[in-house]
Motif scaffolding. Structure first.
Motif, PDB file in Angstrom:
ATOM      1  N   ARG A 155       1.490 148.392  14.406  1.00 48.54           N
ATOM      2  CA  ARG A 155       0.304 148.797  13.634  1.00 48.54           C
ATOM      3  C   ARG A 155       0.081 150.249  13.908  1.00 48.54           C
ATOM      4  NH1 ARG A 155      -1.715 143.957  16.591  1.00 48.54           N
ATOM      5  NH2 ARG A 155      -2.030 142.252  14.820  1.00 48.54           N
ATOM      6  N   ASP A 156       0.604 150.816  14.931  1.00 53.72           N
ATOM      7  CA  ASP A 156       0.450 152.151  15.284  1.00 53.72           C
ATOM      8  C   ASP A 156       1.317 153.116  14.389  1.00 53.72           C
ATOM      9  OD1 ASP A 156      -1.412 151.712  17.347  1.00 53.72           O
ATOM     10  OD2 ASP A 156      -0.184 151.915  19.044  1.00 53.72           O
ATOM     11  N   THR A 157       2.362 152.555  14.203  1.00 55.94           N
ATOM     12  CA  THR A 157       3.632 153.363  13.264  1.00 55.94           C
ATOM     13  C   THR A 157       3.068 153.318  11.981  1.00 55.94           C
ATOM     14  OG1 THR A 157       5.260 152.206  14.728  1.00 55.94           O
ATOM     15  CG2 THR A 157       6.059 153.182  12.671  1.00 55.94           C
ATOM     16  N   GLY A 158       2.445 151.988  11.413  1.00 58.21           N
ATOM     17  CA  GLY A 158       2.191 151.790  10.074  1.00 58.21           C
ATOM     18  C   GLY A 158       1.002 152.831   9.905  1.00 58.21           C
ATOM     19  N   ALA A 159      -0.062 152.809  10.773  1.00 60.05           N
ATOM     20  CA  ALA A 159      -1.055 153.696  10.500  1.00 60.05           C
ATOM     21  C   ALA A 159      -0.764 155.337  10.583  1.00 60.05           C
ATOM     22  CB  ALA A 159      -2.124 153.546  11.849  1.00 60.05           C
ATOM     23  N   LEU A 160       0.360 155.623  11.095  1.00 57.53           N
ATOM     24  CA  LEU A 160       1.014 156.886  11.370  1.00 57.53           C
ATOM     25  C   LEU A 160       1.567 157.158   9.825  1.00 57.53           C
ATOM     26  CD1 LEU A 160       1.708 159.693  12.363  1.00 57.53           C
ATOM     27  CD2 LEU A 160       3.827 158.712  13.441  1.00 57.53           C
ATOM     28  N   VAL A 161       2.297 156.305   9.269  1.00 58.34           N
ATOM     29  CA  VAL A 161       2.841 156.352   8.055  1.00 58.34           C
ATOM     30  C   VAL A 161       1.814 156.672   7.123  1.00 58.34           C
ATOM     31  CG1 VAL A 161       4.298 155.414   6.407  1.00 58.34           C
ATOM     32  CG2 VAL A 161       4.977 155.247   8.395  1.00 58.34           C
ATOM     33  N   GLY A 162       0.626 155.726   6.897  1.00 58.39           N
ATOM     34  CA  GLY A 162      -0.320 155.918   5.942  1.00 58.39           C
ATOM     35  C   GLY A 162      -0.958 157.188   6.187  1.00 58.39           C
ATOM     36  N   SER A 163      -1.292 157.564   7.171  1.00 62.23           N
ATOM     37  CA  SER A 163      -1.850 158.837   7.583  1.00 62.23           C
ATOM     38  C   SER A 163      -1.050 160.100   6.871  1.00 62.23           C
ATOM     39  CB  SER A 163      -2.332 159.214   9.044  1.00 62.23           C
ATOM     40  OG  SER A 163      -3.627 158.151   9.238  1.00 62.23           O
ATOM     41  N   ILE A 164       0.057 160.061   7.156  1.00 67.68           N
ATOM     42  CA  ILE A 164       1.207 161.147   6.869  1.00 67.68           C
ATOM     43  C   ILE A 164       1.140 161.229   5.460  1.00 67.68           C
ATOM     44  CG2 ILE A 164       3.211 162.184   6.934  1.00 67.68           C
ATOM     45  CD1 ILE A 164       3.662 161.120   9.553  1.00 67.68           C
ATOM     46  N   LEU A 165       1.328 160.121   4.725  1.00 71.55           N
ATOM     47  CA  LEU A 165       1.173 160.051   3.315  1.00 71.55           C
ATOM     48  C   LEU A 165      -0.067 160.555   2.453  1.00 71.55           C
ATOM     49  CD1 LEU A 165       2.998 156.657   2.408  1.00 71.55           C
ATOM     50  CD2 LEU A 165       3.901 158.978   2.299  1.00 71.55           C
ATOM     51  N   GLN A 166      -1.231 160.239   3.127  1.00 75.16           N
ATOM     52  CA  GLN A 166      -2.468 160.741   2.559  1.00 75.16           C
ATOM     53  C   GLN A 166      -2.643 162.396   2.766  1.00 75.16           C
ATOM     54  OE1 GLN A 166      -4.462 159.076   0.590  1.00 75.16           O
ATOM     55  NE2 GLN A 166      -3.069 157.613   0.513  1.00 75.16           N
ATOM     56  N   SER A 167      -1.778 162.617   3.845  1.00 78.00           N
ATOM     57  CA  SER A 167      -1.922 164.232   4.359  1.00 78.00           C
ATOM     58  C   SER A 167      -1.115 164.888   3.412  1.00 78.00           C
ATOM     59  CB  SER A 167      -1.585 164.406   5.688  1.00 78.00           C
ATOM     60  OG  SER A 167      -1.547 165.918   6.045  1.00 78.00           O
ATOM     61  N   LEU A 168      -0.062 164.355   2.959  1.00 73.59           N
ATOM     62  CA  LEU A 168       0.829 165.056   2.098  1.00 73.59           C
ATOM     63  C   LEU A 168       0.408 165.010   0.673  1.00 73.59           C
ATOM     64  CD1 LEU A 168       4.142 163.551   3.291  1.00 73.59           C
ATOM     65  CD2 LEU A 168       3.602 165.839   3.415  1.00 73.59           C
ATOM     66  N   LYS A 169      -0.331 163.925   0.106  1.00 78.46           N
ATOM     67  CA  LYS A 169      -0.962 163.790  -1.139  1.00 78.46           C
ATOM     68  C   LYS A 169      -1.873 164.753  -1.202  1.00 78.46           C
ATOM     69  CE  LYS A 169      -3.244 160.698  -4.178  1.00 78.46           C
ATOM     70  NZ  LYS A 169      -4.057 159.422  -4.334  1.00 78.46           N
ATOM     71  N   ALA A 170      -2.740 165.007  -0.238  1.00 80.36           N
ATOM     72  CA  ALA A 170      -3.753 166.226  -0.292  1.00 80.36           C
ATOM     73  C   ALA A 170      -3.285 167.788  -0.373  1.00 80.36           C
ATOM     74  CB  ALA A 170      -4.674 166.127   0.834  1.00 80.36           C
ATOM     75  N   ARG A 171      -1.854 167.714   0.182  1.00 82.19           N
ATOM     76  CA  ARG A 171      -1.400 169.041   0.180  1.00 82.19           C
ATOM     77  C   ARG A 171      -0.563 169.229  -1.012  1.00 82.19           C
ATOM     78  NH1 ARG A 171       0.719 170.560   6.210  1.00 82.19           N
ATOM     79  NH2 ARG A 171      -0.988 169.807   7.315  1.00 82.19           N
ATOM     80  N   ALA A 172      -0.125 168.363  -1.874  1.00 82.53           N
ATOM     81  CA  ALA A 172       0.722 168.248  -3.068  1.00 82.53           C
ATOM     82  C   ALA A 172       0.043 168.691  -4.356  1.00 82.53           C
ATOM     83  CB  ALA A 172       1.434 166.919  -3.228  1.00 82.53           C
ATOM     84  N   THR A 173      -0.369 169.835  -4.214  1.00 79.83           N
ATOM     85  CA  THR A 173      -1.110 170.557  -5.233  1.00 79.83           C
ATOM     86  C   THR A 173      -0.126 171.503  -6.160  1.00 79.83           C
ATOM     87  OG1 THR A 173      -1.455 172.499  -3.820  1.00 79.83           O
ATOM     88  CG2 THR A 173      -2.991 170.697  -3.971  1.00 79.83           C
ATOM     89  N   VAL A 174      -0.701 171.876  -7.401  1.00 82.96           N
ATOM     90  CA  VAL A 174       0.382 172.758  -8.061  1.00 82.96           C
ATOM     91  C   VAL A 174       0.918 173.888  -7.335  1.00 82.96           C
ATOM     92  CG1 VAL A 174       0.262 173.994 -10.485  1.00 82.96           C
ATOM     93  CG2 VAL A 174      -0.830 171.798 -10.226  1.00 82.96           C
ATOM     94  N   GLY A 175       2.179 174.057  -7.649  1.00 82.15           N
ATOM     95  CA  GLY A 175       2.655 175.159  -7.184  1.00 82.15           C
ATOM     96  C   GLY A 175       3.348 175.198  -5.845  1.00 82.15           C
ATOM     97  N   VAL A 176       3.228 174.044  -5.005  1.00 83.12           N
ATOM     98  CA  VAL A 176       3.576 173.453  -3.832  1.00 83.12           C
ATOM     99  C   VAL A 176       5.094 172.955  -4.043  1.00 83.12           C
ATOM    100  CG1 VAL A 176       3.548 171.882  -2.005  1.00 83.12           C
ATOM    101  CG2 VAL A 176       1.478 172.866  -2.606  1.00 83.12           C
ATOM    102  N   ASN A 177       5.757 173.401  -3.346  1.00 83.11           N
ATOM    103  CA  ASN A 177       7.582 173.364  -3.136  1.00 83.11           C
ATOM    104  C   ASN A 177       7.718 171.962  -2.486  1.00 83.11           C
ATOM    105  OD1 ASN A 177      10.299 173.419  -2.642  1.00 83.11           O
ATOM    106  ND2 ASN A 177      10.166 175.152  -3.887  1.00 83.11           N
ATOM    107  N   LEU A 178       8.693 170.857  -3.242  1.00 79.04           N
ATOM    108  CA  LEU A 178       9.008 169.943  -2.350  1.00 79.04           C
ATOM    109  C   LEU A 178       9.521 170.068  -1.007  1.00 79.04           C
ATOM    110  CD1 LEU A 178      10.803 168.054  -5.325  1.00 79.04           C
ATOM    111  CD2 LEU A 178       8.485 167.943  -4.589  1.00 79.04           C
TER     112      LEU A 178
END
Length: 258
Positions: free
Chosen positions: A14-37
């Motif tokens: 459960r802890d690992t899963g919550a971490l994965v979910g949180s990182i993905l949502q953080s990355l989604k918020a940062r994945a804006t136009v002009g951001v490099n992969l």
């Protein structure tokens, strides 16, 4: 190998899963136009390290890839759908981006993927494709219960994809997960009900419907990893790690609310 987790291991999952979910949502918020992969990859590395976790990707070298993956998150853009290797590319308005992440925390791995549109230009066909993968994922999760078979999950996923008119590739799909990222059983994105491994409480699985708009054929990039649609069509991918419980499925890779 198929593992059945005990209650203490499930708590760690459960802890690992919550971490994965949180990182993905953080990355989604940062994945804006002009951001490099490559920036997304570096941020992923930092978040994994800050959590005291380990990447399941950086040293991963399976038979279907070319050497160690060498990065911390899969970044698949537009016609890329699986195993997208981060490279020097700045995101553009309207890009369809899939982020796929697996990490291990305290000895238990979790794996999830999200697809979304970068910027303001949102083509209805892209949104429909993302929606169908999410609906197929929900259908697969709804089919999970003790005593069900893997084929029941595959059929539930495949029914949604087929009814929406998408070709289905059965080569890559969901899988068992636990102390390592990829385990048996394989969970194809279509199948025959009543067939395959019988689900038991304590089993962890990933379910991951993915589609390409007009083909089921993949081609491999020169990087030896990134899989693209053979026709250059757009793609989408959704994935969660779930635990089989006595009551059905527990989705592990959702971010925890504050």
């Amino acid at each position: 190998m198929i593992e059945i987790l005990n209650p203490e291991e499930l708590s760690r999952a459960r802890d690992t899963g919550a971490l994965v979910g949180s990182i993905l949502q953080s990355l989604k918020a940062r994945a804006t136009v002009g951001v490099n992969l490559l920036e997304l990859d570096e941020w992923t590395k930092e978040m994994i390290a800050d959590a005291g976790a380990e990447s399941c990707y950086v040293d991963y070298a399976p038979s279907f890839g070319r050497g160690p993956f060498g990065h911390y998150v899969c970044t698949a853009v537009n016609d890329a759908v699986l195993h997208g290797m981060p490279h020097d590319y700045a995101l553009a308005d309207g890009d369809l981006l899939t982020l796929d992440l697996a990490v291990s925390l305290r000895g238990i791995a979790a794996d999830a993927a999200i697809s979304f549109i970068v910027g303001e230009t949102k083509v209805p066909e892209d949104l429909a494709m993302i929606d169908v993968t999410e609906r197929a994922l929900a259908a697969g999760i709804a089919a999970v219960r003790p005593g069900a078979r893997v084929g029941d999950l595959s059929r539930a996923i495949g029914t949604v994809l087929r009814e929406a008119g998408y070709p289905i590739n059965r080569e890559f799909g969901g899988h068992g997960i636990g102390s390592t990222m990829h385990q048996d059983p394989h969970v194809a994105n279509d199948g025959r009900p009543g067939r395959g491994y019988i689900l038991r409480p304590g089993l962890l699985l990933t379910l991951e419907p993915w589609v390409m708009a007009d083909t089921d054929r993949l081609v491999v990039d020169d990087d030896g990893w990134t899989l693209r649609s053979a026709t250059g069509s757009r793609t989408a991918h959704a994935e969660h790690t779930i635990a089989v419980t006595k009551a059905g499925a527990e989705v592990l890779t959702l971010p925890r609310s504050a």
